[in-house]
Design a protein around this motif. Structure first.
Motif, PDB file in Angstrom:
ATOM      1  N   GLY A  73      -3.881 -10.670  -4.101  1.00  0.00           N
ATOM      2  CA  GLY A  73      -3.431 -11.054  -4.702  1.00  0.00           C
ATOM      3  C   GLY A  73      -1.208 -10.969  -4.166  1.00  0.00           C
ATOM      4  O   GLY A  73      -1.032 -10.062  -3.516  1.00  0.00           O
ATOM      5  N   PRO A  74      -0.822 -11.502  -5.360  1.00  0.00           N
ATOM      6  CA  PRO A  74       0.568 -11.345  -4.402  1.00  0.00           C
ATOM      7  C   PRO A  74       1.238  -9.525  -4.843  1.00  0.00           C
ATOM      8  O   PRO A  74       1.067  -9.440  -5.645  1.00  0.00           O
ATOM      9  CB  PRO A  74       1.471 -11.927  -5.551  1.00  0.00           C
ATOM     10  N   ALA A  75       1.447  -9.305  -4.048  1.00  0.00           N
ATOM     11  CA  ALA A  75       2.154  -7.875  -3.798  1.00  0.00           C
ATOM     12  C   ALA A  75       1.264  -6.870  -4.751  1.00  0.00           C
ATOM     13  O   ALA A  75       1.630  -6.330  -5.524  1.00  0.00           O
ATOM     14  CB  ALA A  75       3.504  -7.440  -5.036  1.00  0.00           C
ATOM     15  N   PRO A  76       0.429  -7.129  -3.872  1.00  0.00           N
ATOM     16  CA  PRO A  76      -0.906  -5.668  -4.672  1.00  0.00           C
ATOM     17  C   PRO A  76      -0.892  -4.451  -3.390  1.00  0.00           C
ATOM     18  O   PRO A  76       0.075  -4.658  -2.309  1.00  0.00           O
ATOM     19  CB  PRO A  76      -2.283  -6.320  -3.685  1.00  0.00           C
ATOM     20  N   GLU A  77      -1.588  -3.358  -4.469  1.00  0.00           N
ATOM     21  CA  GLU A  77      -1.500  -1.892  -3.588  1.00  0.00           C
ATOM     22  C   GLU A  77      -2.152  -2.923  -2.586  1.00  0.00           C
ATOM     23  O   GLU A  77      -3.333  -3.170  -2.133  1.00  0.00           O
ATOM     24  CB  GLU A  77      -1.765  -1.454  -4.549  1.00  0.00           C
ATOM     25  N   PRO A  78      -2.186  -1.442  -1.026  1.00  0.00           N
ATOM     26  CA  PRO A  78      -3.094  -1.955  -0.198  1.00  0.00           C
ATOM     27  C   PRO A  78      -4.660  -2.098  -0.516  1.00  0.00           C
ATOM     28  O   PRO A  78      -5.084  -0.872  -1.121  1.00  0.00           O
ATOM     29  CB  PRO A  78      -2.445  -0.936   1.209  1.00  0.00           C
ATOM     30  N   PRO A  79      -5.230  -2.867   0.218  1.00  0.00           N
ATOM     31  CA  PRO A  79      -6.987  -2.175  -0.081  1.00  0.00           C
ATOM     32  C   PRO A  79      -7.751  -1.115   0.635  1.00  0.00           C
ATOM     33  O   PRO A  79      -8.956  -0.512   0.166  1.00  0.00           O
ATOM     34  CB  PRO A  79      -8.495  -3.342  -0.052  1.00  0.00           C
ATOM     35  N   VAL A  80      -7.063  -0.312   1.291  1.00  0.00           N
ATOM     36  CA  VAL A  80      -6.869   0.870   2.093  1.00  0.00           C
ATOM     37  C   VAL A  80      -6.250   2.265   2.121  1.00  0.00           C
ATOM     38  O   VAL A  80      -4.571   1.587   1.733  1.00  0.00           O
ATOM     39  CB  VAL A  80      -7.140   0.620   3.630  1.00  0.00           C
ATOM     40  N   GLU A  81      -7.095   3.232   0.420  1.00  0.00           N
ATOM     41  CA  GLU A  81      -6.055   4.469  -0.161  1.00  0.00           C
ATOM     42  C   GLU A  81      -5.426   4.957   1.433  1.00  0.00           C
ATOM     43  O   GLU A  81      -6.143   5.322   2.875  1.00  0.00           O
ATOM     44  CB  GLU A  81      -7.338   5.454  -0.107  1.00  0.00           C
ATOM     45  N   GLY A  82      -4.380   5.132   1.249  1.00  0.00           N
ATOM     46  CA  GLY A  82      -3.525   5.733   2.954  1.00  0.00           C
ATOM     47  C   GLY A  82      -3.067   4.501   3.332  1.00  0.00           C
ATOM     48  O   GLY A  82      -2.198   5.693   4.484  1.00  0.00           O
ATOM     49  N   SER A  83      -3.206   3.924   3.352  1.00  0.00           N
ATOM     50  CA  SER A  83      -2.785   3.117   3.982  1.00  0.00           C
ATOM     51  C   SER A  83      -1.093   1.790   3.000  1.00  0.00           C
ATOM     52  O   SER A  83      -1.005   1.835   1.716  1.00  0.00           O
ATOM     53  CB  SER A  83      -3.275   2.220   4.397  1.00  0.00           C
ATOM     54  N   ASP A  84      -0.419   1.572   4.132  1.00  0.00           N
ATOM     55  CA  ASP A  84       0.522   0.367   3.971  1.00  0.00           C
ATOM     56  C   ASP A  84       0.776  -0.629   4.557  1.00  0.00           C
ATOM     57  O   ASP A  84       0.757  -0.965   5.383  1.00  0.00           O
ATOM     58  CB  ASP A  84       2.144   1.233   4.239  1.00  0.00           C
ATOM     59  N   TRP A  85       1.368  -1.801   3.484  1.00  0.00           N
ATOM     60  CA  TRP A  85       1.297  -3.336   4.362  1.00  0.00           C
ATOM     61  C   TRP A  85       2.665  -3.153   5.588  1.00  0.00           C
ATOM     62  O   TRP A  85       3.843  -3.052   5.293  1.00  0.00           O
ATOM     63  CB  TRP A  85       1.973  -4.188   3.880  1.00  0.00           C
ATOM     64  N   LEU A  86       2.476  -3.293   6.800  1.00  0.00           N
ATOM     65  CA  LEU A  86       2.726  -4.132   8.374  1.00  0.00           C
ATOM     66  C   LEU A  86       3.884  -5.003   7.510  1.00  0.00           C
ATOM     67  O   LEU A  86       4.711  -5.610   7.058  1.00  0.00           O
ATOM     68  CB  LEU A  86       2.312  -4.064   9.347  1.00  0.00           C
ATOM     69  N   LEU A  87       2.900  -6.866   7.313  1.00  0.00           N
ATOM     70  CA  LEU A  87       3.522  -7.367   6.893  1.00  0.00           C
ATOM     71  C   LEU A  87       2.429  -7.271   5.617  1.00  0.00           C
ATOM     72  O   LEU A  87       1.652  -8.034   5.745  1.00  0.00           O
ATOM     73  CB  LEU A  87       2.864  -8.729   8.146  1.00  0.00           C
TER      74      LEU A  87
END
Length: 119
Positions: A73-87
């Protein structure tokens, strides 16, 4: 299109994924690109696509897996540990259309092949 909270994840090498993001964002499909993850440690990008895409995904050099209903949902933590949102999902709430992504990944692969051949 489905909300990002109900998606599968297409994972590709970062170089091809970044080219595909550029292709998607500057073309007619600019409104059709959904949230994208960057996994810096493994040098991959992940595109959220509608659920069920994993059942028929067959693009060489990529994988498509189910997200198992992880809340995106809005502004979540990325679902994969060690990743970050590009978009991030806050910038777009739709999953990327798999046919549009398939075409962009193909074009990106061809561009990379040409660029590597010019070295």
């Amino acid at each position: 299109m489905r909300p990002a909270a109900e998606c599968d994840l297409v994972t590709v090498p970062a170089r091809q994924g970044l080219e595909a993001v550029d292709i998607l964002r500057r073309g007619a499909a600019a409104d059709l690109v959904g949230p994208v993850l960057h996994d810096g440690g493994r040098d991959t990008l992940g595109f959220l696509v509608p659920p069920g895409t994993a059942d028929a995904w067959d693009v060489p050099g990529s994988t498509c897996t189910q997200t198992d209903g992880r809340d995106l949902g809005p502004a979540p933590e990325p679902p994969v540990e060690g990743s970050d949102w590009l978009l991030p999902p806050g910038d777009t709430d739709l999953a990327t259309d798999p046919a549009v992504l398939r075409a962009a990944l193909g074009e990106a692969a061809r561009l990379i092949e040409v660029a590597d051949g010019c070295r």
